[in-house]
Design a protein around this motif. Structure first.
Motif, PDB file in Angstrom:
ATOM      1  N   ASN A  17       0.999  -1.072   0.026  1.00  0.00           N
ATOM      2  CA  ASN A  17       0.041   0.072  -0.079  1.00  0.00           C
ATOM      3  C   ASN A  17       0.921   1.364   0.062  1.00  0.00           C
ATOM      4  O   ASN A  17       0.393   2.340   0.358  1.00  0.00           O
ATOM      5  N   THR A  18       1.809   1.199  -0.363  1.00  0.00           N
ATOM      6  CA  THR A  18       2.831   2.422  -0.460  1.00  0.00           C
ATOM      7  C   THR A  18       2.863   2.933  -2.091  1.00  0.00           C
ATOM      8  O   THR A  18       3.814   4.041  -2.138  1.00  0.00           O
ATOM      9  N   TYR A  19       2.509   2.399  -2.986  1.00  0.00           N
ATOM     10  CA  TYR A  19       2.731   2.817  -4.568  1.00  0.00           C
ATOM     11  C   TYR A  19       1.345   3.041  -5.065  1.00  0.00           C
ATOM     12  O   TYR A  19       0.307   2.368  -4.589  1.00  0.00           O
ATOM     13  N   GLU A  20       1.071   4.064  -6.002  1.00  0.00           N
ATOM     14  CA  GLU A  20      -0.006   4.075  -6.819  1.00  0.00           C
ATOM     15  C   GLU A  20       0.321   4.080  -8.292  1.00  0.00           C
ATOM     16  O   GLU A  20       1.571   4.648  -8.540  1.00  0.00           O
ATOM     17  N   HIS A  21      -0.473   3.626  -9.002  1.00  0.00           N
ATOM     18  CA  HIS A  21       0.026   3.990 -10.373  1.00  0.00           C
ATOM     19  C   HIS A  21      -1.182   3.616 -11.495  1.00  0.00           C
ATOM     20  O   HIS A  21      -2.295   3.062 -11.405  1.00  0.00           O
ATOM     21  N   VAL A  22      -1.319   4.135 -12.751  1.00  0.00           N
ATOM     22  CA  VAL A  22      -2.241   4.415 -13.715  1.00  0.00           C
ATOM     23  C   VAL A  22      -1.591   4.419 -14.933  1.00  0.00           C
ATOM     24  O   VAL A  22      -0.466   4.863 -15.436  1.00  0.00           O
ATOM     25  N   SER A  23      -2.018   3.664 -15.924  1.00  0.00           N
ATOM     26  CA  SER A  23      -1.829   3.672 -17.426  1.00  0.00           C
ATOM     27  C   SER A  23      -2.549   3.441 -18.320  1.00  0.00           C
ATOM     28  O   SER A  23      -3.834   2.911 -17.971  1.00  0.00           O
ATOM     29  N   PHE A  24      -2.151   3.524 -19.667  1.00  0.00           N
ATOM     30  CA  PHE A  24      -3.274   3.291 -20.592  1.00  0.00           C
ATOM     31  C   PHE A  24      -2.526   2.695 -21.747  1.00  0.00           C
ATOM     32  O   PHE A  24      -1.201   3.169 -21.988  1.00  0.00           O
ATOM     33  N   GLY A  25      -2.851   1.862 -22.654  1.00  0.00           N
ATOM     34  CA  GLY A  25      -2.152   0.990 -23.342  1.00  0.00           C
ATOM     35  C   GLY A  25      -3.123   0.645 -25.063  1.00  0.00           C
ATOM     36  O   GLY A  25      -4.301   0.658 -24.643  1.00  0.00           O
ATOM     37  N   VAL A  26      -2.543   0.626 -26.120  1.00  0.00           N
ATOM     38  CA  VAL A  26      -3.133   0.440 -27.125  1.00  0.00           C
ATOM     39  C   VAL A  26      -2.253  -0.857 -27.886  1.00  0.00           C
ATOM     40  O   VAL A  26      -0.820  -0.786 -27.734  1.00  0.00           O
ATOM     41  N   GLN A  27      -2.778  -1.395 -28.676  1.00  0.00           N
ATOM     42  CA  GLN A  27      -2.177  -2.373 -29.644  1.00  0.00           C
ATOM     43  C   GLN A  27      -2.513  -2.492 -31.041  1.00  0.00           C
ATOM     44  O   GLN A  27      -3.703  -2.202 -31.358  1.00  0.00           O
ATOM     45  N   SER A  28      -1.669  -2.771 -31.913  1.00  0.00           N
ATOM     46  CA  SER A  28      -1.923  -2.718 -33.326  1.00  0.00           C
ATOM     47  C   SER A  28      -3.004  -3.328 -34.004  1.00  0.00           C
ATOM     48  O   SER A  28      -3.303  -3.023 -34.938  1.00  0.00           O
ATOM     49  N   ASP A  29      -3.339  -4.590 -33.413  1.00  0.00           N
ATOM     50  CA  ASP A  29      -4.444  -5.214 -33.820  1.00  0.00           C
ATOM     51  C   ASP A  29      -5.785  -5.089 -33.227  1.00  0.00           C
ATOM     52  O   ASP A  29      -6.795  -5.775 -33.324  1.00  0.00           O
ATOM     53  N   GLU A  30      -5.885  -4.007 -32.375  1.00  0.00           N
ATOM     54  CA  GLU A  30      -7.103  -3.767 -31.821  1.00  0.00           C
ATOM     55  C   GLU A  30      -7.353  -2.118 -31.855  1.00  0.00           C
ATOM     56  O   GLU A  30      -6.538  -1.409 -31.663  1.00  0.00           O
ATOM     57  N   ASN A  31      -8.569  -1.863 -31.736  1.00  0.00           N
ATOM     58  CA  ASN A  31      -9.002  -0.414 -31.702  1.00  0.00           C
ATOM     59  C   ASN A  31      -9.214   0.023 -30.264  1.00  0.00           C
ATOM     60  O   ASN A  31      -9.183   1.284 -30.213  1.00  0.00           O
TER      61      ASN A  31
END
Length: 227
Positions: free
Chosen positions: A111-125
Motif C-alpha cells: 500500500n505504498t505505491y499508486e500507478h495508472v496507465s493506458f495502452g493500445v495495440q496494433s490489432d485492436e481499436n
C-alpha cells in the motif's frame, strides 16, 4: 623569448597527440579554446555538453532479476531519464515492475505505491486502462508487457522527477513499446506512478519481472541538466 603565431599548415599535430589523453567526459569546468568570429576565447565544457549527463548503464545478460541501481539519484540533478533498449524477459507475457530504493533497501511495503496507465495495440481499436492506488510496486504496462523474442524487446523512456525531494512523492512517468512473441502485434503503453511516502529521499530503483528475469537489453541512466 618571442612567440610565433601558429597558422594553417604550420601546426604540428604532436602538440595534441603527444599530450596525455583525458580518457573521460570532461568536467563541467574543463576549458576549451574556440574561435569566436576570429577571436580566440576559452569556454567551459558545461556550455557545450548535452543536457543529458550519463550516470550509469548496464547491458543485461543471462537471467537477471531484479535489475538494481543504487546511488544514481542525488542532489546534483532533480530530473532523470532512464532509457530502456530492447529489454527481453526470459518468459513471455510477464509484468514488469518498478520500485524505488533507499540506499541498499528496496521500498516494497504494501500500500505504498499508486500507478495508472493506458495502452493500445496494433490489432485492436480499443484502449486498455489500469489504475491502482494501493500496491507494493509500479507496474509499467497496462497488462503483460514483456515478451522473450528479440523482435519484441521493451524500449522507451522512464522519466523520474525530483527523487531526492522530501516534500513530494517520488514519481515516474513513462512511454514504452513492446510486441508479442512473433513481433507482429505492437503494444504502446504510457503511464505514471508514485511512491506515497513523501519524507523519503530515494537514491535508486529496481526493475523486476513477474516471472524469471531479463536475458538481454540495455538500461542507461542520465541526469537532466536544467536549461
Amino acid at each position: 623569448m618571442s612567440q610565433t603565431k601558429i597558422k594553417a599548415g604550420g601546426f604540428d599535430p604532436d602538440v595534441i597527440t603527444g599530450t596525455t589523453a583525458l580518457a573521460a567526459v570532461p568536467a563541467s569546468t574543463d576549458e576549451l579554446i574556440i574561435s569566436d568570429a576570429g577571436t580566440l576565447k576559452r569556454i567551459d565544457f558545461t556550455h557545450i555538453q548535452s543536457h543529458l549527463v550519463p550516470i550509469s548503464s548496464v547491458a543485461l545478460t543471462g537471467n537477471t532479476n531484479p535489475v538494481r541501481f543504487d546511488d544514481v539519484f542525488s542532489a546534483t540533478y532533480n530530473k532523470y531519464q532512464l532509457i530502456l533498449t530492447d529489454l527481453c524477459p526470459q518468459t513471455d507475457d510477464v509484468s514488469v515492475r518498478f520500485r524505488f530504493r533507499d540506499g541498499s533497501s528496496t521500498l516494497e511495503a504494501s500500500n505504498t505505491y499508486e500507478h495508472v496507465s493506458f495502452g493500445v495495440q496494433s490489432d485492436e481499436n480499443d484502449t486498455t486502462t489500469l489504475s491502482t492506488n494501493n500496491d507494493d510496486n509500479i507496474q509499467i504496462g497496462h497488462k503483460a508487457l514483456g515478451h522473450s523474442a528479440a523482435t519484441s524487446g521493451i524500449s522507451g523512456i522512464i522519466f523520474v522527477n525530483d527523487p531526492q525531494s522530501t516534500s513530494n512523492y517520488a514519481n515516474i512517468h513513462y512511454d514504452l513499446k513492446t510486441a508479442d512473441g512473433d513481433g507482429f502485434t505492437l503494444y504502446k503503453t504510457s503511464g505514471a506512478g508514485a511512491y506515497k511516502q513523501a519524507t523519503t529521499a530515494v537514491e535508486g530503483f529496481e526493475l523486476t519481472c513477474s516471472s524469471n528475469g531479463f536475458t538481454s537489453g540495455r538500461i542507461d541512466i542520465f541526469g537532466v541538466k536544467n536549461a
